[in-house]
Scaffold this motif. Sequence first.
Motif, short mmCIF file in Angstrom:
data_model
loop_
_atom_site.label_atom_id
_atom_site.label_comp_id
_atom_site.label_asym_id
_atom_site.label_seq_id
_atom_site.Cartn_x
_atom_site.Cartn_y
_atom_site.Cartn_z
N THR A 1 1.37 -1.41 -0.29
CA THR A 1 0.26 0.07 -0.27
C THR A 1 1.03 1.65 -0.25
O THR A 1 1.67 1.47 1.02
N ALA A 2 0.75 2.14 -0.47
CA ALA A 2 1.56 3.14 -1.61
C ALA A 2 1.03 4.03 -2.42
O ALA A 2 0.23 3.66 -3.38
N ALA A 3 1.90 5.29 -2.56
CA ALA A 3 1.77 5.94 -3.57
C ALA A 3 2.13 5.93 -4.38
O ALA A 3 3.29 5.76 -3.57
N TYR A 4 2.10 5.38 -6.36
CA TYR A 4 2.93 4.66 -6.95
C TYR A 4 3.49 6.25 -7.76
O TYR A 4 2.74 6.47 -8.73
N TYR A 5 4.46 6.51 -7.95
CA TYR A 5 5.12 7.47 -8.60
C TYR A 5 6.03 7.02 -9.95
O TYR A 5 6.53 5.77 -10.20
N CYS A 6 5.95 7.38 -11.25
CA CYS A 6 6.56 7.16 -12.09
C CYS A 6 7.42 7.99 -12.16
O CYS A 6 7.63 9.12 -12.16
N ALA A 7 8.74 7.46 -13.37
CA ALA A 7 10.00 8.69 -13.09
C ALA A 7 10.47 8.42 -14.30
O ALA A 7 10.54 7.47 -14.98
N ALA A 8 11.50 9.11 -14.68
CA ALA A 8 12.59 9.23 -15.75
C ALA A 8 13.45 9.97 -15.73
O ALA A 8 13.68 10.74 -15.49
N ALA A 9 14.66 9.11 -16.18
CA ALA A 9 16.18 9.69 -16.15
C ALA A 9 16.99 9.52 -17.08
O ALA A 9 16.31 8.64 -18.14
N PRO A 10 18.10 10.20 -17.55
CA PRO A 10 18.39 9.99 -18.42
C PRO A 10 18.94 9.05 -19.24
O PRO A 10 19.29 8.07 -17.57
N GLY A 11 18.91 8.44 -20.16
CA GLY A 11 19.55 7.01 -20.33
C GLY A 11 21.10 7.12 -19.90
O GLY A 11 21.86 6.17 -20.28
N ARG A 12 21.95 8.10 -19.67
CA ARG A 12 22.71 7.71 -19.39
C ARG A 12 24.07 7.20 -18.10
O ARG A 12 24.53 6.32 -18.09
N TYR A 13 22.18 6.69 -17.18
CA TYR A 13 22.81 5.91 -15.71
C TYR A 13 21.85 4.79 -16.68
O TYR A 13 21.44 4.59 -17.55
N GLU A 14 22.64 3.99 -16.39
CA GLU A 14 21.95 1.76 -15.96
C GLU A 14 20.94 2.27 -15.22
O GLU A 14 20.25 1.73 -16.01
N LEU A 15 21.71 2.39 -13.79
CA LEU A 15 20.61 2.50 -12.60
C LEU A 15 20.45 3.55 -12.19
O LEU A 15 20.90 3.74 -11.06
N PRO A 16 19.60 4.81 -12.78
CA PRO A 16 19.99 6.19 -11.60
C PRO A 16 19.66 5.75 -10.00
O PRO A 16 18.61 5.10 -9.69
N ARG A 17 19.91 7.18 -9.05
CA ARG A 17 19.84 7.25 -8.05
C ARG A 17 18.90 7.90 -8.24
O ARG A 17 18.22 8.76 -9.27
N GLU A 18 17.65 7.70 -7.30
CA GLU A 18 16.50 9.15 -6.90
C GLU A 18 16.96 9.93 -7.62
O GLU A 18 16.21 10.66 -8.55
N TYR A 19 17.77 10.76 -7.42
CA TYR A 19 17.88 12.32 -7.11
C TYR A 19 18.23 12.60 -8.61
O TYR A 19 18.63 13.37 -8.91
N GLU A 20 19.22 11.27 -9.43
CA GLU A 20 18.97 11.96 -10.93
C GLU A 20 17.67 11.73 -11.50
O GLU A 20 17.93 12.16 -13.31
N TYR A 21 16.89 10.78 -11.07
CA TYR A 21 15.34 11.33 -11.94
C TYR A 21 15.16 12.34 -12.16
O TYR A 21 15.00 13.08 -11.19
N GLU A 22 14.93 13.45 -13.47
CA GLU A 22 14.71 14.83 -14.01
C GLU A 22 12.93 14.97 -14.08
O GLU A 22 12.64 15.56 -13.59
N TYR A 23 12.64 13.73 -14.64
CA TYR A 23 10.92 14.07 -14.29
C TYR A 23 9.85 13.39 -13.50
O TYR A 23 10.14 12.21 -13.54
N TRP A 24 9.00 14.00 -13.53
CA TRP A 24 8.31 12.78 -12.41
C TRP A 24 6.67 13.02 -12.48
O TRP A 24 6.17 14.30 -12.52
N GLY A 25 6.01 12.22 -12.30
CA GLY A 25 4.68 11.79 -11.94
C GLY A 25 4.02 12.42 -10.75
O GLY A 25 4.97 12.58 -10.01
N LEU A 26 2.57 12.85 -10.84
CA LEU A 26 1.82 12.76 -9.30
C LEU A 26 1.35 11.57 -8.41
O LEU A 26 1.31 12.44 -7.20
N GLY A 27 1.66 10.64 -9.62
CA GLY A 27 1.07 9.69 -8.46
C GLY A 27 -0.13 9.14 -8.57
O GLY A 27 -0.77 9.47 -8.60
#
Length: 124
Positions: free
Chosen positions: A91-117
């Motif tokens: 149980t939680a709010a689920y968020y979609c996010a997008a990070a530049p492709g230069r990262y194989e597995l980005p850290r949370e702060y490297e995601y540039e775009y976020w949805g509202l959940g």
Amino acid sequence: QVQLVESGGGVVQAGGSLRLSCAASGRTLTTYVMGWFRQAPGKAREFVAARNWSPGRSYYADSVKGRFTISRDYARNAVYLQMDSLQPEDTAAYYCAAAPGRYELPREYEYEYWGLGTQVTISS
């Protein structure tokens, strides 16, 4: 302006399934890493799953491995999260996010775009 819009949340009983969708607009995110995060009340946001473009690999948090599956539809500029065997702790709010492709597995702060959940509630 990139927009990510999640959908598919709801209330299900433990053991049930849900499929979350995230539609992107404003930019083609083919080469981006797309991820899912979640935040339960009173807890920090946590990583759930991600899938990169190259080498096309998926990553999962240990807590959802074997139960959740992330997939992408590049033609629709969308990402999905199939969630099976859901438990109350999911149980939680689920968020979609997008990070530049230069990262194989980005850290949370490297995601540039976020949805509202979208809210997912699992009843026991």
